[in-house]
Write a protein that holds these residues in place. Structure first.
Motif, PDB file in Angstrom:
ATOM      1  N   ILE A   7       0.849  -1.191   0.000  1.00 51.00           N
ATOM      2  CA  ILE A   7       0.000   0.000   0.000  1.00 51.00           C
ATOM      3  C   ILE A   7       0.889   1.247   0.000  1.00 51.00           C
ATOM      4  O   ILE A   7       1.429   1.634   1.048  1.00 51.00           O
ATOM      5  N   PRO A   8       1.068   1.892  -1.158  1.00 56.98           N
ATOM      6  CA  PRO A   8       1.773   3.172  -1.159  1.00 56.98           C
ATOM      7  C   PRO A   8       0.822   4.255  -0.646  1.00 56.98           C
ATOM      8  O   PRO A   8      -0.372   4.224  -0.933  1.00 56.98           O
ATOM      9  N   THR A   9       1.349   5.187   0.123  1.00 56.44           N
ATOM     10  CA  THR A   9       0.477   6.242   0.647  1.00 56.44           C
ATOM     11  C   THR A   9       1.211   7.570   0.738  1.00 56.44           C
ATOM     12  O   THR A   9       2.419   7.613   0.990  1.00 56.44           O
ATOM     13  N   TYR A  10       0.464   8.619   0.519  1.00 53.41           N
ATOM     14  CA  TYR A  10       0.966   9.988   0.685  1.00 53.41           C
ATOM     15  C   TYR A  10      -0.194  10.829   1.218  1.00 53.41           C
ATOM     16  O   TYR A  10      -1.227  10.949   0.541  1.00 53.41           O
ATOM     17  N   ASN A  11      -0.031  11.357   2.411  1.00 53.25           N
ATOM     18  CA  ASN A  11      -1.071  12.159   3.059  1.00 53.25           C
ATOM     19  C   ASN A  11      -2.429  11.463   2.970  1.00 53.25           C
ATOM     20  O   ASN A  11      -3.426  12.058   2.581  1.00 53.25           O
ATOM     21  N   GLY A  12      -2.436  10.211   3.366  1.00 56.89           N
ATOM     22  CA  GLY A  12      -3.642   9.391   3.267  1.00 56.89           C
ATOM     23  C   GLY A  12      -4.366   9.197   4.581  1.00 56.89           C
ATOM     24  O   GLY A  12      -5.131   8.243   4.727  1.00 56.89           O
ATOM     25  N   PHE A  15      -8.085   8.141   4.757  1.00 58.42           N
ATOM     26  CA  PHE A  15      -8.559   6.858   4.243  1.00 58.42           C
ATOM     27  C   PHE A  15      -7.827   5.627   4.767  1.00 58.42           C
ATOM     28  O   PHE A  15      -8.364   4.523   4.710  1.00 58.42           O
ATOM     29  N   ILE A  16      -6.588   5.769   5.231  1.00 54.89           N
ATOM     30  CA  ILE A  16      -5.724   4.610   5.437  1.00 54.89           C
ATOM     31  C   ILE A  16      -6.279   3.608   6.448  1.00 54.89           C
ATOM     32  O   ILE A  16      -6.143   2.389   6.264  1.00 54.89           O
ATOM     33  N   ALA A  17      -6.937   4.056   7.503  1.00 59.09           N
ATOM     34  CA  ALA A  17      -7.476   3.109   8.491  1.00 59.09           C
ATOM     35  C   ALA A  17      -8.549   2.226   7.861  1.00 59.09           C
ATOM     36  O   ALA A  17      -8.534   0.996   8.034  1.00 59.09           O
ATOM     37  N   GLU A  18      -9.462   2.811   7.116  1.00 57.27           N
ATOM     38  CA  GLU A  18     -10.524   2.023   6.484  1.00 57.27           C
ATOM     39  C   GLU A  18      -9.952   1.079   5.429  1.00 57.27           C
ATOM     40  O   GLU A  18     -10.406  -0.065   5.292  1.00 57.27           O
ATOM     41  N   THR A  19      -8.937   1.538   4.721  1.00 52.69           N
ATOM     42  CA  THR A  19      -8.277   0.681   3.728  1.00 52.69           C
ATOM     43  C   THR A  19      -7.652  -0.531   4.420  1.00 52.69           C
ATOM     44  O   THR A  19      -7.835  -1.663   3.970  1.00 52.69           O
ATOM     45  N   LEU A  20      -6.924  -0.293   5.502  1.00 53.72           N
ATOM     46  CA  LEU A  20      -6.308  -1.405   6.232  1.00 53.72           C
ATOM     47  C   LEU A  20      -7.361  -2.329   6.842  1.00 53.72           C
ATOM     48  O   LEU A  20      -7.195  -3.552   6.843  1.00 53.72           O
ATOM     49  N   GLU A  21      -8.452  -1.775   7.331  1.00 55.28           N
ATOM     50  CA  GLU A  21      -9.526  -2.608   7.868  1.00 55.28           C
ATOM     51  C   GLU A  21     -10.099  -3.531   6.793  1.00 55.28           C
ATOM     52  O   GLU A  21     -10.444  -4.681   7.071  1.00 55.28           O
ATOM     53  N   SER A  22     -10.158  -3.033   5.544  1.00 55.26           N
ATOM     54  CA  SER A  22     -10.658  -3.899   4.466  1.00 55.26           C
ATOM     55  C   SER A  22      -9.688  -5.038   4.168  1.00 55.26           C
ATOM     56  O   SER A  22     -10.109  -6.115   3.750  1.00 55.26           O
ATOM     57  N   VAL A  23      -8.404  -4.818   4.409  1.00 59.01           N
ATOM     58  CA  VAL A  23      -7.414  -5.892   4.252  1.00 59.01           C
ATOM     59  C   VAL A  23      -7.617  -6.943   5.337  1.00 59.01           C
ATOM     60  O   VAL A  23      -7.642  -8.145   5.061  1.00 59.01           O
ATOM     61  N   ASP A  87      -6.670   4.831  -0.777  1.00 61.33           N
ATOM     62  CA  ASP A  87      -8.071   5.239  -0.688  1.00 61.33           C
ATOM     63  C   ASP A  87      -9.017   4.228  -1.329  1.00 61.33           C
ATOM     64  O   ASP A  87     -10.145   4.558  -1.667  1.00 61.33           O
ATOM     65  N   ASP A  88      -8.558   3.002  -1.469  1.00 62.02           N
ATOM     66  CA  ASP A  88      -9.392   1.945  -2.044  1.00 62.02           C
ATOM     67  C   ASP A  88      -9.752   0.921  -0.972  1.00 62.02           C
ATOM     68  O   ASP A  88      -9.049   0.767   0.025  1.00 62.02           O
ATOM     69  N   LEU A  89     -10.839   0.201  -1.232  1.00 60.60           N
ATOM     70  CA  LEU A  89     -11.320  -0.827  -0.319  1.00 60.60           C
ATOM     71  C   LEU A  89     -11.499  -2.124  -1.083  1.00 60.60           C
ATOM     72  O   LEU A  89     -11.799  -2.099  -2.276  1.00 60.60           O
TER      73      LEU A  89
END
Length: 169
Positions: A7-12, A15-23, A87-89
């Motif tokens: 997961i590349p991220t920049y100023n995320g 969204f990042i918590a919800e993205t990780l929760e989907s993982v 920012d994806d799920l």
């Protein structure tokens, strides 16, 4: 068959918590999850680190998304790389279904899915239609016309990504 999520991220931070929760809601859990912070100036790193030890967080200077993906692929240790944007799920059975499909095609190097575009403007969330991918026999022509799948839908053999030197930064 092992899976690393990159997961590349920049100023995320939004969204990042919800993205990780989907993982971590996957019916087939990945072997490792790597968050590659690309020089964020917000709380992205702190949020991602709150998921440790399940998440490995790497901080780098801003070199853009392709370079962050490549770094994550190099750090990964699994046979398969699942790409996921900040920012994806994912739907809960994404990885399981892709691995089941790959079991039927042991020579495949990539497995991709359709997706649903979700757009947010202010507090209004709009869910689009499912964007389906063409059958494998038509994918080459489809890519010339229009990109029909997104990085977050891809599961790809790590050795193949390394052979082609990853993404063009």
């Amino acid at each position: 068959m092992s899976i690393s999520v990159v997961i590349p991220t920049y100023n995320g931070s939004r969204f990042i918590a919800e993205t990780l929760e989907s993982v971590f809601a996957q019916t087939l859990q990945p072997d490792e999850v790597l968050v590659i912070d690309d020089g964020s100036t917000d709380d992205t790193v702190a949020i991602a680190e709150s998921f440790t030890p399940r998440v490995l967080v790497f901080r780098r200077s801003n070199q853009r998304q392709a370079a962050a993906r490549n770094f994550g692929i190099q750090q990964a240790t699994s046979e398969w790389i699942a790409l996921l944007d900040q920012d994806d799920l994912w739907v809960p059975n994404k990885l399981e279904r892709q691995m089941e499909e790959l079991a039927h095609h042991p020579d495949a190097d990539i497995c991709y899915t359709g997706f649903v575009a979700i757009k947010q403007k202010g507090s209004t969330v709009t869910i689009g239609n499912v964007v389906e991918v063409p059958p494998a026999k038509d994918i080459r022509m489809s890519l010339f016309k229009n990109v029909t799948f997104i990085p977050s839908s891809v599961l790809m053999r790590r050795s193949t990504l390394l052979t082609v030197n990853g993404f063009d930064p």
